[in-house]
Design a protein around this motif. Structure first.
Motif, short mmCIF file in Angstrom:
data_model
loop_
_atom_site.label_atom_id
_atom_site.label_comp_id
_atom_site.label_asym_id
_atom_site.label_seq_id
_atom_site.Cartn_x
_atom_site.Cartn_y
_atom_site.Cartn_z
N ASP A 99 45.48 33.97 50.60
CA ASP A 99 45.27 35.40 50.85
C ASP A 99 43.96 35.68 51.59
O ASP A 99 43.84 36.68 52.29
CB ASP A 99 45.26 36.17 49.53
N SER A 128 48.10 30.30 45.28
CA SER A 128 47.46 30.63 44.01
C SER A 128 48.01 29.79 42.87
O SER A 128 47.26 29.27 42.04
CB SER A 128 47.66 32.12 43.70
N LYS A 146 45.19 34.88 43.06
CA LYS A 146 45.99 35.83 42.28
C LYS A 146 46.22 35.26 40.88
O LYS A 146 46.36 34.05 40.71
CB LYS A 146 47.33 36.09 42.98
N ARG A 159 41.93 44.74 41.54
CA ARG A 159 43.38 44.93 41.34
C ARG A 159 43.91 45.70 42.54
O ARG A 159 43.29 46.66 42.99
CB ARG A 159 43.64 45.69 40.05
N LEU A 162 50.79 45.48 45.32
CA LEU A 162 51.57 44.49 46.06
C LEU A 162 52.65 45.27 46.79
O LEU A 162 53.40 46.03 46.17
CB LEU A 162 52.18 43.48 45.09
N THR A 189 53.40 35.51 44.70
CA THR A 189 54.08 36.64 45.35
C THR A 189 55.55 36.34 45.57
O THR A 189 56.38 37.25 45.52
CB THR A 189 53.42 36.98 46.71
N SER A 230 49.34 41.79 49.48
CA SER A 230 48.35 42.72 48.99
C SER A 230 48.11 43.85 50.00
O SER A 230 47.95 43.60 51.19
CB SER A 230 47.03 41.99 48.72
N VAL A 253 48.80 43.60 41.60
CA VAL A 253 48.45 42.18 41.58
C VAL A 253 46.94 42.07 41.32
O VAL A 253 46.16 42.86 41.85
CB VAL A 253 48.83 41.48 42.91
N ASP A 254 46.56 41.13 40.47
CA ASP A 254 45.15 40.91 40.13
C ASP A 254 44.62 39.70 40.88
O ASP A 254 45.25 38.63 40.89
CB ASP A 254 44.98 40.67 38.63
N PHE A 255 43.44 39.85 41.48
CA PHE A 255 42.71 38.73 42.05
C PHE A 255 41.56 38.41 41.11
O PHE A 255 40.77 39.29 40.78
CB PHE A 255 42.19 39.07 43.45
#
Length: 289
Positions: A99, A128, A146, A159, A162, A189, A230, A253-255
Protein backbone atom coordinates in the motif's frame (compact mmCIF):
# COMPACT_ATOMS: atom_id res chain seq x y z
CA UNK A 1 4.23 28.52 21.64
CA UNK A 2 2.88 25.01 21.07
CA UNK A 3 3.32 22.27 23.65
CA UNK A 4 4.89 19.16 22.04
CA UNK A 5 2.59 16.92 24.10
CA UNK A 6 -0.43 18.71 22.68
CA UNK A 7 0.98 18.43 19.16
CA UNK A 8 1.49 14.68 19.54
CA UNK A 9 -2.07 14.27 20.78
CA UNK A 10 -3.35 16.38 17.90
CA UNK A 11 -1.50 14.19 15.38
CA UNK A 12 -2.91 11.02 16.95
CA UNK A 13 -6.47 12.35 16.66
CA UNK A 14 -5.86 13.63 13.12
CA UNK A 15 -4.50 10.27 11.98
CA UNK A 16 -7.25 8.15 13.58
CA UNK A 17 -10.12 10.66 13.35
CA UNK A 18 -11.17 9.33 16.73
CA UNK A 19 -10.57 10.70 20.23
CA UNK A 20 -11.12 7.19 21.61
CA UNK A 21 -8.56 5.56 19.30
CA UNK A 22 -6.08 8.37 19.94
CA UNK A 23 -6.43 7.86 23.68
CA UNK A 24 -5.73 4.13 23.30
CA UNK A 25 -2.69 4.78 21.14
CA UNK A 26 -1.24 7.32 23.57
CA UNK A 27 -2.20 5.49 26.75
CA UNK A 28 -4.25 8.47 27.96
CA UNK A 29 -7.80 9.04 29.10
CA UNK A 30 -10.18 10.38 26.48
CA UNK A 31 -10.80 13.45 28.64
CA UNK A 32 -7.06 14.17 28.62
CA UNK A 33 -6.96 13.90 24.82
CA UNK A 34 -9.86 16.36 24.57
CA UNK A 35 -8.08 18.70 26.97
CA UNK A 36 -4.84 18.61 24.95
CA UNK A 37 -6.70 19.39 21.73
CA UNK A 38 -8.65 22.20 23.38
CA UNK A 39 -5.45 23.79 24.70
CA UNK A 40 -3.80 23.54 21.30
CA UNK A 41 -6.84 25.19 19.72
CA UNK A 42 -6.64 27.95 22.35
CA UNK A 43 -2.93 28.46 21.61
CA UNK A 44 -3.59 28.62 17.87
CA UNK A 45 -6.76 30.68 18.23
CA UNK A 46 -8.43 28.42 15.66
CA UNK A 47 -10.76 25.43 15.64
CA UNK A 48 -8.82 22.38 14.44
CA UNK A 49 -11.58 19.76 14.41
CA UNK A 50 -15.30 19.61 13.81
CA UNK A 51 -16.88 16.83 15.83
CA UNK A 52 -20.22 15.35 16.75
CA UNK A 53 -21.35 12.09 18.33
CA UNK A 54 -20.62 10.15 15.13
CA UNK A 55 -17.56 11.65 13.45
CA UNK A 56 -14.42 13.76 13.79
CA UNK A 57 -13.09 15.79 10.86
CA UNK A 58 -10.22 18.22 10.40
CA UNK A 59 -11.07 21.82 9.65
CA UNK A 60 -9.08 23.79 7.07
CA UNK A 61 -6.93 25.18 9.89
CA UNK A 62 -6.54 21.65 11.23
CA UNK A 63 -5.17 20.51 7.86
CA UNK A 64 -2.67 23.38 7.99
CA UNK A 65 -1.66 22.46 11.54
CA UNK A 66 -0.79 18.92 10.40
CA UNK A 67 2.26 20.08 8.48
CA UNK A 68 3.37 22.50 11.19
CA UNK A 69 2.97 19.89 13.95
CA UNK A 70 4.94 17.29 12.04
CA UNK A 71 7.85 19.66 11.33
CA UNK A 72 7.96 21.00 14.89
CA UNK A 73 8.05 17.50 16.38
CA UNK A 74 10.64 16.29 13.87
CA UNK A 75 13.00 19.14 14.79
CA UNK A 76 12.51 18.45 18.48
CA UNK A 77 13.14 14.71 18.02
CA UNK A 78 16.28 15.37 15.96
CA UNK A 79 17.62 17.66 18.69
CA UNK A 80 16.76 15.13 21.41
CA UNK A 81 18.44 12.33 19.45
CA UNK A 82 21.56 14.42 18.91
CA UNK A 83 22.00 15.46 22.54
CA UNK A 84 20.77 12.27 24.20
CA UNK A 85 22.98 9.48 25.45
CA UNK A 86 24.00 6.38 23.49
CA UNK A 87 22.98 6.29 19.84
CA UNK A 88 20.39 3.80 18.65
CA UNK A 89 22.11 1.00 16.78
CA UNK A 90 21.62 -2.58 15.64
CA UNK A 91 19.92 -4.51 12.85
CA UNK A 92 16.27 -3.71 12.16
CA UNK A 93 14.15 -5.81 9.78
CA UNK A 94 11.23 -3.61 8.78
CA UNK A 95 8.29 -4.73 6.65
CA UNK A 96 5.94 -2.35 4.84
CA UNK A 97 2.89 -3.39 2.84
CA UNK A 98 2.49 -2.75 -0.88
CA UNK A 99 0.00 0.00 0.00
CA UNK A 100 2.86 2.38 0.74
CA UNK A 101 4.81 1.94 -2.52
CA UNK A 102 3.50 5.24 -3.92
CA UNK A 103 3.44 7.23 -0.67
CA UNK A 104 6.07 9.33 1.08
CA UNK A 105 7.21 6.50 3.33
CA UNK A 106 10.68 6.72 1.70
CA UNK A 107 10.99 10.26 3.09
CA UNK A 108 10.29 9.01 6.60
CA UNK A 109 12.82 6.19 6.20
CA UNK A 110 15.41 8.61 4.82
CA UNK A 111 14.93 10.86 7.86
CA UNK A 112 15.23 7.86 10.17
CA UNK A 113 18.50 6.76 8.55
CA UNK A 114 19.85 10.31 8.88
CA UNK A 115 18.93 10.47 12.57
CA UNK A 116 20.13 6.91 13.31
CA UNK A 117 23.07 6.15 11.01
CA UNK A 118 24.20 3.21 13.15
CA UNK A 119 20.99 1.25 12.55
CA UNK A 120 21.30 -1.40 9.83
CA UNK A 121 17.84 -1.08 8.27
CA UNK A 122 16.53 -3.92 6.08
CA UNK A 123 13.27 -3.21 4.21
CA UNK A 124 10.80 -5.83 3.00
CA UNK A 125 7.81 -4.81 0.85
CA UNK A 126 5.09 -7.46 0.68
CA UNK A 127 1.41 -8.18 1.12
CA UNK A 128 0.07 -7.32 4.56
CA UNK A 129 -0.92 -10.92 5.24
CA UNK A 130 2.55 -12.16 4.29
CA UNK A 131 4.25 -9.57 6.49
CA UNK A 132 2.21 -10.64 9.52
CA UNK A 133 3.16 -14.27 8.84
CA UNK A 134 6.87 -13.37 8.67
CA UNK A 135 6.57 -11.33 11.85
CA UNK A 136 5.05 -14.33 13.63
CA UNK A 137 7.88 -16.52 12.31
CA UNK A 138 10.49 -14.15 13.76
CA UNK A 139 11.72 -13.01 10.34
CA UNK A 140 10.75 -9.34 10.84
CA UNK A 141 11.06 -6.94 13.78
CA UNK A 142 8.50 -4.26 12.89
CA UNK A 143 5.63 -4.25 10.39
CA UNK A 144 3.59 -1.39 8.94
CA UNK A 145 0.58 -2.95 7.25
CA UNK A 146 -3.15 -3.48 7.22
CA UNK A 147 -4.46 -5.31 10.27
CA UNK A 148 -6.37 -8.55 10.00
CA UNK A 149 -9.88 -8.15 11.45
CA UNK A 150 -9.32 -10.92 13.99
CA UNK A 151 -5.90 -9.58 15.10
CA UNK A 152 -6.04 -7.11 18.04
CA UNK A 153 -2.28 -6.48 18.00
CA UNK A 154 -0.55 -3.39 16.72
CA UNK A 155 -0.65 0.37 17.28
CA UNK A 156 -3.17 2.12 15.07
CA UNK A 157 -1.53 4.53 12.62
CA UNK A 158 -4.80 5.46 10.98
CA UNK A 159 -8.20 4.07 10.05
CA UNK A 160 -9.48 4.56 6.53
CA UNK A 161 -12.41 3.66 4.30
CA UNK A 162 -11.87 0.69 2.00
CA UNK A 163 -13.42 1.61 -1.35
CA UNK A 164 -13.84 0.22 -4.86
CA UNK A 165 -11.62 1.93 -7.43
CA UNK A 166 -11.03 1.71 -11.18
CA UNK A 167 -10.62 3.87 -14.26
CA UNK A 168 -13.28 6.53 -14.78
CA UNK A 169 -13.96 4.97 -18.19
CA UNK A 170 -15.06 1.66 -16.66
CA UNK A 171 -18.76 0.81 -16.94
CA UNK A 172 -20.03 -2.10 -14.86
CA UNK A 173 -22.88 -4.22 -16.16
CA UNK A 174 -25.18 -5.01 -13.19
CA UNK A 175 -26.27 -8.23 -14.90
CA UNK A 176 -22.75 -9.62 -15.17
CA UNK A 177 -20.27 -10.77 -12.48
CA UNK A 178 -18.14 -8.01 -10.94
CA UNK A 179 -14.68 -8.11 -12.59
CA UNK A 180 -12.12 -8.17 -9.76
CA UNK A 181 -8.46 -7.17 -9.68
CA UNK A 182 -6.90 -8.65 -6.53
CA UNK A 183 -3.77 -9.61 -4.67
CA UNK A 184 -3.25 -13.35 -4.22
CA UNK A 185 -3.86 -14.98 -0.81
CA UNK A 186 -3.22 -14.04 1.97
CA UNK A 187 -4.06 -10.52 0.77
CA UNK A 188 -6.27 -8.74 3.31
CA UNK A 189 -8.10 -6.57 0.77
CA UNK A 190 -8.65 -9.63 -1.42
CA UNK A 191 -10.31 -11.47 1.45
CA UNK A 192 -12.46 -8.44 2.31
CA UNK A 193 -13.58 -7.93 -1.31
CA UNK A 194 -14.55 -11.57 -1.80
CA UNK A 195 -16.29 -11.89 1.57
CA UNK A 196 -18.24 -8.68 1.00
CA UNK A 197 -19.47 -9.67 -2.45
CA UNK A 198 -20.37 -13.18 -1.29
CA UNK A 199 -22.27 -11.86 1.75
CA UNK A 200 -24.32 -9.66 -0.62
CA UNK A 201 -24.84 -12.53 -3.10
CA UNK A 202 -23.04 -10.59 -5.82
CA UNK A 203 -21.36 -12.87 -8.38
CA UNK A 204 -17.80 -11.97 -9.35
CA UNK A 205 -14.92 -13.19 -11.48
CA UNK A 206 -11.24 -12.56 -10.92
CA UNK A 207 -9.75 -10.95 -14.02
CA UNK A 208 -6.26 -10.16 -12.67
CA UNK A 209 -4.09 -11.36 -9.80
CA UNK A 210 -0.73 -9.78 -8.95
CA UNK A 211 1.53 -9.58 -5.92
CA UNK A 212 2.62 -6.13 -7.10
CA UNK A 213 0.59 -2.96 -6.56
CA UNK A 214 1.96 -1.66 -9.86
CA UNK A 215 0.58 -4.76 -11.59
CA UNK A 216 -2.87 -4.18 -10.10
CA UNK A 217 -2.76 -0.51 -11.06
CA UNK A 218 -1.85 -1.37 -14.66
CA UNK A 219 -4.80 -3.76 -14.91
CA UNK A 220 -7.18 -1.21 -13.39
CA UNK A 221 -5.97 1.56 -15.70
CA UNK A 222 -6.56 -0.77 -18.64
CA UNK A 223 -10.19 -1.03 -17.58
CA UNK A 224 -10.11 -4.74 -16.76
CA UNK A 225 -12.08 -4.35 -13.56
CA UNK A 226 -12.28 -2.94 -10.05
CA UNK A 227 -10.11 -3.34 -6.96
CA UNK A 228 -10.54 -2.69 -3.24
CA UNK A 229 -8.22 0.02 -1.98
CA UNK A 230 -7.71 2.54 0.81
CA UNK A 231 -9.57 5.79 0.05
CA UNK A 232 -6.62 8.00 0.96
CA UNK A 233 -4.12 5.99 -1.10
CA UNK A 234 -5.91 5.90 -4.48
CA UNK A 235 -3.17 5.79 -7.17
CA UNK A 236 -2.96 8.37 -9.97
CA UNK A 237 -5.14 7.56 -12.97
CA UNK A 238 -7.74 5.74 -10.90
CA UNK A 239 -10.85 6.95 -9.11
CA UNK A 240 -13.47 5.77 -6.68
CA UNK A 241 -16.28 3.79 -8.31
CA UNK A 242 -19.47 5.91 -8.00
CA UNK A 243 -22.36 4.82 -5.80
CA UNK A 244 -24.60 4.29 -8.83
CA UNK A 245 -22.59 1.12 -9.58
CA UNK A 246 -24.31 -0.32 -6.46
CA UNK A 247 -21.25 -2.20 -5.23
CA UNK A 248 -21.52 -3.19 -1.55
CA UNK A 249 -19.75 -1.15 1.12
CA UNK A 250 -16.35 -2.55 2.09
CA UNK A 251 -16.18 -0.93 5.53
CA UNK A 252 -13.06 0.35 7.26
CA UNK A 253 -9.46 -0.79 7.21
CA UNK A 254 -6.83 -0.27 9.93
CA UNK A 255 -3.17 0.42 9.21
CA UNK A 256 -1.04 -0.54 12.20
CA UNK A 257 2.49 -0.86 13.47
CA UNK A 258 3.17 -4.26 15.00
CA UNK A 259 6.35 -5.16 16.88
CA UNK A 260 8.02 -8.51 17.28
CA UNK A 261 9.01 -9.51 20.78
CA UNK A 262 12.50 -8.11 20.43
CA UNK A 263 14.96 -7.07 23.11
CA UNK A 264 18.06 -4.91 23.36
CA UNK A 265 19.29 -2.88 20.41
CA UNK A 266 16.66 -4.27 18.02
CA UNK A 267 13.86 -3.16 20.32
CA UNK A 268 15.39 0.32 20.64
CA UNK A 269 15.69 0.65 16.86
CA UNK A 270 12.13 -0.59 16.30
CA UNK A 271 10.79 1.88 18.88
CA UNK A 272 12.68 4.73 17.23
CA UNK A 273 11.35 3.92 13.76
CA UNK A 274 7.82 3.44 15.10
CA UNK A 275 8.00 6.89 16.72
CA UNK A 276 9.18 8.43 13.43
CA UNK A 277 6.31 6.81 11.51
CA UNK A 278 3.69 7.87 14.05
CA UNK A 279 5.04 11.44 14.09
CA UNK A 280 4.94 11.65 10.30
CA UNK A 281 1.89 9.46 9.80
CA UNK A 282 -0.09 11.94 7.70
CA UNK A 283 2.64 11.83 5.05
CA UNK A 284 1.70 8.20 4.45
CA UNK A 285 -1.62 9.48 3.17
CA UNK A 286 0.07 11.48 0.43
CA UNK A 287 1.42 10.25 -2.89
CA UNK A 288 5.09 10.78 -3.64
CA UNK A 289 6.17 13.06 -6.44
Amino acid sequence: MYDPTHLRTFLAVAQTLSFTQAARRLGLRQSTVSQHVRRLEEAAGRQLFTRDTHSVELTGDGEAMLGFARRLLEVQEQAAAYFSGPRVRGRLRFGASEDFVLTRLPEILEGFRYDHPEVDLELTVELSGTLHERLAEGKLDLVLAKRRPEDPRGRLVWRDDLVWIGTDRLRLDPDRPVPLIVYPPPGITRARALETLESHSRPYRIVCTSTSLNGLIAAARAGLGVMAHSRHLIPPGLTRIPDRAALPDLGKVDFTLTHARARGTTEDAANALAAAILAGGERLRRRSG
